[in-house]
Design a protein around this motif. Sequence first.
Motif, mmCIF file in Angstrom:
data_model
loop_
_atom_site.group_PDB
_atom_site.id
_atom_site.type_symbol
_atom_site.label_atom_id
_atom_site.label_comp_id
_atom_site.label_asym_id
_atom_site.label_seq_id
_atom_site.Cartn_x
_atom_site.Cartn_y
_atom_site.Cartn_z
ATOM 1 N N PRO A 108 0.819 -1.223 0.000
ATOM 2 C CA PRO A 108 0.000 0.000 0.000
ATOM 3 C C PRO A 108 0.848 1.266 0.000
ATOM 4 O O PRO A 108 0.490 2.261 -0.649
ATOM 5 C CB PRO A 108 -0.817 -0.120 1.296
ATOM 6 C CG PRO A 108 -0.842 -1.570 1.609
ATOM 7 C CD PRO A 108 0.471 -2.101 1.133
ATOM 8 N N LEU A 109 1.979 1.237 0.705
ATOM 9 C CA LEU A 109 2.870 2.396 0.727
ATOM 10 C C LEU A 109 3.490 2.629 -0.642
ATOM 11 O O LEU A 109 3.673 3.780 -1.065
ATOM 12 C CB LEU A 109 3.972 2.200 1.768
ATOM 13 C CG LEU A 109 3.546 1.802 3.186
ATOM 14 C CD1 LEU A 109 4.764 1.729 4.092
ATOM 15 C CD2 LEU A 109 2.517 2.767 3.725
ATOM 16 N N LEU A 110 3.804 1.549 -1.346
ATOM 17 C CA LEU A 110 4.389 1.668 -2.685
ATOM 18 C C LEU A 110 3.395 2.284 -3.655
ATOM 19 O O LEU A 110 3.750 3.165 -4.452
ATOM 20 C CB LEU A 110 4.838 0.293 -3.178
ATOM 21 C CG LEU A 110 5.468 0.236 -4.576
ATOM 22 C CD1 LEU A 110 6.666 1.170 -4.678
ATOM 23 C CD2 LEU A 110 5.873 -1.193 -4.927
ATOM 24 N N ILE A 122 4.730 -3.208 -8.144
ATOM 25 C CA ILE A 122 6.145 -3.182 -8.520
ATOM 26 C C ILE A 122 6.307 -2.835 -9.998
ATOM 27 O O ILE A 122 7.153 -2.021 -10.379
ATOM 28 C CB ILE A 122 6.801 -4.539 -8.199
ATOM 29 C CG1 ILE A 122 6.761 -4.783 -6.690
ATOM 30 C CG2 ILE A 122 8.236 -4.587 -8.720
ATOM 31 C CD1 ILE A 122 7.207 -6.165 -6.276
ATOM 32 N N ILE A 123 5.463 -3.445 -10.833
ATOM 33 C CA ILE A 123 5.526 -3.177 -12.276
ATOM 34 C C ILE A 123 5.225 -1.709 -12.565
ATOM 35 O O ILE A 123 5.902 -1.056 -13.375
ATOM 36 C CB ILE A 123 4.553 -4.098 -13.033
ATOM 37 C CG1 ILE A 123 5.029 -5.552 -12.936
ATOM 38 C CG2 ILE A 123 4.428 -3.672 -14.490
ATOM 39 C CD1 ILE A 123 4.029 -6.560 -13.450
ATOM 40 N N VAL A 153 6.782 3.665 -14.289
ATOM 41 C CA VAL A 153 6.796 5.111 -14.042
ATOM 42 C C VAL A 153 8.232 5.640 -14.087
ATOM 43 O O VAL A 153 8.492 6.725 -14.622
ATOM 44 C CB VAL A 153 6.131 5.431 -12.686
ATOM 45 C CG1 VAL A 153 6.344 6.895 -12.314
ATOM 46 C CG2 VAL A 153 4.642 5.130 -12.748
ATOM 47 N N THR A 154 9.182 4.861 -13.551
ATOM 48 C CA THR A 154 10.595 5.258 -13.626
ATOM 49 C C THR A 154 11.049 5.369 -15.078
ATOM 50 O O THR A 154 11.724 6.336 -15.458
ATOM 51 C CB THR A 154 11.469 4.226 -12.887
ATOM 52 O OG1 THR A 154 11.041 4.126 -11.528
ATOM 53 C CG2 THR A 154 12.932 4.641 -12.929
ATOM 54 N N PRO A 159 10.557 6.368 -8.164
ATOM 55 C CA PRO A 159 9.659 5.227 -7.906
ATOM 56 C C PRO A 159 10.392 3.903 -7.746
ATOM 57 O O PRO A 159 9.957 3.051 -6.966
ATOM 58 C CB PRO A 159 8.756 5.209 -9.144
ATOM 59 C CG PRO A 159 8.810 6.589 -9.685
ATOM 60 C CD PRO A 159 10.191 7.091 -9.386
ATOM 61 N N ASN A 160 11.505 3.715 -8.476
ATOM 62 C CA ASN A 160 12.231 2.445 -8.326
ATOM 63 C C ASN A 160 12.850 2.316 -6.937
ATOM 64 O O ASN A 160 12.923 1.220 -6.377
ATOM 65 C CB ASN A 160 13.295 2.296 -9.408
ATOM 66 C CG ASN A 160 14.220 3.495 -9.492
ATOM 67 O OD1 ASN A 160 13.885 4.593 -9.062
ATOM 68 N ND2 ASN A 160 15.404 3.304 -10.044
#
Length: 325
Positions: free
Chosen positions: A15-17, A166-167, A172-173, A256-257
């Motif tokens: 959720p934090l990610l 994660i994807i 986004v990166t 983001p990564n």
Amino acid sequence: MIVSFIQRAIMQGIPLLYGSTGEIITEKGGHLNLGIPGIMYVGAISGVIGAFLYEQNAETLNPILVILIPLLSSMLGSLIMGLIYCVLTVTLHSNQNVTGLAMTTFGVGFGNFFGGSLIKLTNSDTPSIALVETSRCFKTPLPFADKLGAVGELFFSYSFLAYAAIIIAILVTVFFNKTRAGLHLRAIGENPATADAAGINVNRYKYASTCIGSIIAGLGGLYYVMDYADGIWSNNGFGDRGWLAIALVIFAVWRPNFSIIGSILFGGLLIAYNYIPNLSFEQVELIKMTPYVVTILVLIIISMRQKKENQPPASLGLSYFREER
């Protein structure tokens, strides 16, 4: 115990990610959205409403619709919150800090009101809603996870929303670093007047980045309820995860990564007290503080080092008035 700790840390961190990735997209466009906690809350309750109505009215549950309806409901609720924020801050030039805090207050109130209403409809003895069937579909792991032992448990035992987080962070990166639109968005965050003079539609990018960021953040709320909490909604059960997501943005220095590793670290710090025996109440509360302490330390370090690549966008939090260009 180590495998269990890492698993729970990852599940706590997802959720934090989602929240931090959504906020990074927004902040890269120059807007500080302190409404992320409220948006995550609305994303969660919107998914709960969709799932509840479908479970209550469908004679037989279609596994695809069980996932699709809450997913779309969550995205729609989060999108509406993002649009409200954009109208107030991009179009009407309201103060971003005040607007964000108001959005958080509104989002929590919205969630608690409709959550309480659904609880009354179920006539439940406990102040919560249990969406067991929906949660079971959301929590389905990869089919070969149980055949790979500890490796399967560590890497392949999560739901599709965990891998999606994660994807999305990786995509986004790549978007920021490898695409023209990503370069335009970063330029707007640094100097919207210069970007405007170069022919970039500033307001369009700000609307798009904020709305997309809100949708992604809202999915974090949906993941928490449907996966981590096993489909159980209770008012104020989301805790301070929205604020931790904002703190994670600073920890990840707007990348983001980096948030992927940071979210797992924050998730581990949140649950570490469960794996340390004989702790007093005061010690437990001190351990729960560690993510915020780590964030403050990172903020101090990047402020002292003054590296450009680790600094927030130059126009972050500042409204853009085209007439003053």
